[in-house]
Design an enzyme around this catalytic site. Structure first.
Site, PDB file in Angstrom:
ATOM      1  N   HIS A 260      -9.967   1.377   0.243  1.00 34.99           N
ATOM      2  CA  HIS A 260      -9.668   2.082   1.493  1.00 34.99           C
ATOM      3  C   HIS A 260     -10.958   2.111   2.310  1.00 34.99           C
ATOM      4  CE1 HIS A 260      -6.170   3.824  -0.571  1.00 34.99           C
ATOM      5  NE2 HIS A 260      -5.773   4.362   0.574  1.00 34.99           N
TER       6      HIS A 260
ATOM      7  N   ASP B 232       1.776   9.429  -5.537  1.00 31.05           N
ATOM      8  CA  ASP B 232       1.847  10.864  -5.201  1.00 31.05           C
ATOM      9  C   ASP B 232       2.196  11.093  -3.731  1.00 31.05           C
ATOM     10  OD1 ASP B 232      -0.621   9.834  -4.510  1.00 31.05           O
ATOM     11  OD2 ASP B 232      -1.794  11.533  -5.236  1.00 31.05           O
TER      12      ASP B 232
ATOM     13  N   HIS C 169       1.128   4.930  -2.207  1.00 33.45           N
ATOM     14  CA  HIS C 169       0.611   5.830  -3.253  1.00 33.45           C
ATOM     15  C   HIS C 169       1.773   6.530  -3.945  1.00 33.45           C
ATOM     16  CE1 HIS C 169      -3.702   5.899  -1.915  1.00 33.45           C
ATOM     17  NE2 HIS C 169      -3.143   5.492  -0.793  1.00 33.45           N
TER      18      HIS C 169
ATOM     19  N   HIS D 236       0.854  -1.194   0.000  1.00 35.87           N
ATOM     20  CA  HIS D 236       0.000   0.000   0.000  1.00 35.87           C
ATOM     21  C   HIS D 236       0.884   1.237   0.000  1.00 35.87           C
ATOM     22  CE1 HIS D 236      -4.018   1.876   1.450  1.00 35.87           C
ATOM     23  NE2 HIS D 236      -3.218   2.846   1.046  1.00 35.87           N
TER      24      HIS D 236
ATOM     25  N   GLY E 177      -9.307   8.397  -1.338  1.00 35.54           N
ATOM     26  CA  GLY E 177      -9.898   9.713  -1.132  1.00 35.54           C
ATOM     27  C   GLY E 177     -10.667   9.795   0.171  1.00 35.54           C
TER      28      GLY E 177
ATOM     29  N   ASP F  97       1.653   3.551   3.073  1.00 39.30           N
ATOM     30  CA  ASP F  97       0.602   4.458   2.584  1.00 39.30           C
ATOM     31  C   ASP F  97       1.214   5.570   1.731  1.00 39.30           C
ATOM     32  OD1 ASP F  97      -2.010   5.207   2.182  1.00 39.30           O
ATOM     33  OD2 ASP F  97      -2.253   6.236   4.092  1.00 39.30           O
TER      34      ASP F  97
ATOM     35  N   GLU G 258     -11.003   3.573   7.760  1.00 42.46           N
ATOM     36  CA  GLU G 258      -9.909   4.520   8.072  1.00 42.46           C
ATOM     37  C   GLU G 258     -10.535   5.799   8.648  1.00 42.46           C
ATOM     38  OE1 GLU G 258      -7.972   6.298   4.689  1.00 42.46           O
ATOM     39  OE2 GLU G 258      -6.170   6.804   5.814  1.00 42.46           O
TER      40      GLU G 258
HETATM   41  N1  ADE Z   1      -4.776   8.865  -0.703  1.00 42.11           N
HETATM   42  C1  ADE Z   1      -3.530   8.910  -0.252  1.00 42.11           C
HETATM   43  N2  ADE Z   1      -3.466   8.466   1.012  1.00 42.11           N
HETATM   44  C2  ADE Z   1      -4.725   8.131   1.358  1.00 42.11           C
HETATM   45  C3  ADE Z   1      -5.330   7.620   2.515  1.00 42.11           C
HETATM   46  N3  ADE Z   1      -4.615   7.335   3.617  1.00 42.11           N
HETATM   47  N4  ADE Z   1      -6.669   7.407   2.521  1.00 42.11           N
HETATM   48  C4  ADE Z   1      -7.392   7.692   1.429  1.00 42.11           C
HETATM   49  N5  ADE Z   1      -6.877   8.168   0.309  1.00 42.11           N
HETATM   50  C5  ADE Z   1      -5.557   8.388   0.265  1.00 42.11           C
HETATM   51 ZN    ZN Z   2      -3.807   4.798   1.085  1.00 37.86          ZN
END
Ligand code: ADE
Ligand code: ZN
Length: 323
Positions: free
Chosen positions: A189, A9, A7, A5, A162, A269, A192
């Site tokens: 996701h 960006d 991302h 996991h 998101g 993450d 969270e």
């Molecule tokens: N995009 C990047 N990190 C995220 C996260 N922790 N939860 C949801 N979207 C994300």
């Molecule tokens: Zn994430």
């Protein structure tokens, strides 16, 4: 180590940002490294996932050309490789890279080019984005995932990322129904910034794994279901600390989940945004929760089992962890 996991960006470090700035002739909006680092990472004042998601402006500005995207994918892999990772899954939302006129398909092809340029075994997950005015873009991502879907070494799955508390999981039925029809594996996701109900919906939609899932213990029946059905949780401790997914990290349910037999995995993450890396995540859980070397091995075996890759490569990963 294995990171399932991560991302794209969220993985633009100071060094990667400088390289991408030079490559694309983009002047970075900072006088020095300290200032730049502040613009590339989460502030101490972060109170929620919504706050956290405000930090992606600068990294996304550097990821709007084919060269920028390819090079970023390569550099994120190189970073992971240098830390000793043996497998990585990078995720990104093609629809967030269209500002300079690229199409979603061109974004995916650029990321695939970057993948070929590194030796680290890496797969790509395409994110749909939570919003209420982007269904066409999300459906296009699902269709492109189908077009480029492979078992390994390419696009292997999709995700939903998101603002979970603002845009509920149940509102993405159409997108994941199409993904099911196409046979695309997916993670979502959930659990969270929203609670157990969001995880239940994600599982009903057909998610094979859950991104975070830290709040599943709000519902003991759901927790039992997750154990029984061996649903992997992609937990990301420092991200959860910063987004306040868990308000008190001394009560983080990692040992509870492991004791119950949940297939927990540990991930970064957004390593650059969170100022972390996978080694640091493992040190953190060793220090905070007394995770032992046997438990670390279990977490890595869980990750190998949960990986969106070929059975053959999973076997290789497990042998490598056990040796
Ligand atoms: N995009 C990047 N990190 C995220 C996260 N922790 N939860 C949801 N979207 C994300
Ligand atoms: Zn994430």
């Amino acid at each position: 180590m294995i990171d399932l996991h991560c991302h794209l960006d969220g993985a633009i470090t100071l060094e990667i940002a400088k390289t991408l700035g030079n490559l694309q002739n983009i002047e970075l909006p900072a006088k020095n490294d300290d200032e730049l680092l502040k613009k590339l990472s989460v502030p101490e004042t972060c109170e929620s996932l919504n706050d956290f998601l405000q930090c992606f402006g600068l990294p996304l500005r550097l990821l709007q050309t084919k060269e920028g995207i390819s090079e970023a994918v390569r550099l994120v892999q190189e970073n992971a490789k240098s830390q000793g990772l043996i497998y990585l899954e990078i995720r990104f939302a093609p629809q967030l890279h269209l500002i300079n006129g690229l199409t979603q398909e061109e974004v995916i092809l650029a990321a695939l080019d970057g993948l070929k340029a590194s030796e680290l075994h890496t797969n790509l997950i395409l994110c749909l984005m939570r919003s209420d005015h982007n269904q066409d873009e999300n459906l296009e991502t699902v269709k492109l995932a189908k077009k480029y879907l492979v078992k390994d070494e390419g696009v292997v799955a999709i995700d939903l990322a998101g603002a979970e508390a603002l845009f509920k999981t149940k509102d993405f039925e159409k997108e994941f129904s199409l993904a099911r029809d196409y046979g695309i594996p997916f993670t979502i996701h959930a659990g969270e910034a929203d609670g157990a109900e969001s995880v239940k919906t994600a599982l009903k939609l057909g998610a094979k794994r859950i991104g975070h899932g830290v709040r599943v213990n709000e519902d003991p029946e759901l927790l039992e279901y997750i154990v029984k059905n061996e649903i992997p949780l992609e937990m990301c401790p420092n991200s959860n600390r910063q987004t306040k997914a868990v308000s008190d990290m001394t009560k983080y349910p990692l040992q509870e989940y492991l004791a119950k037999g949940v297939k927990v995995t540990i991930n970064t993450d957004d390593p650059a945004i969170c100022r972390t890396n996978l080694k640091n995540e493992f040190s953190y859980i060793e220090k905070m929760y007394g995770i032992t070397s046997d438990q670390k091995k279990q977490l890595l075996l869980n990750a190998a089992d949960a990986a969106f890759c070929s059975e053959n490569f999973k076997k290789y990963l497990k042998e490598n962890i056990l040796k």
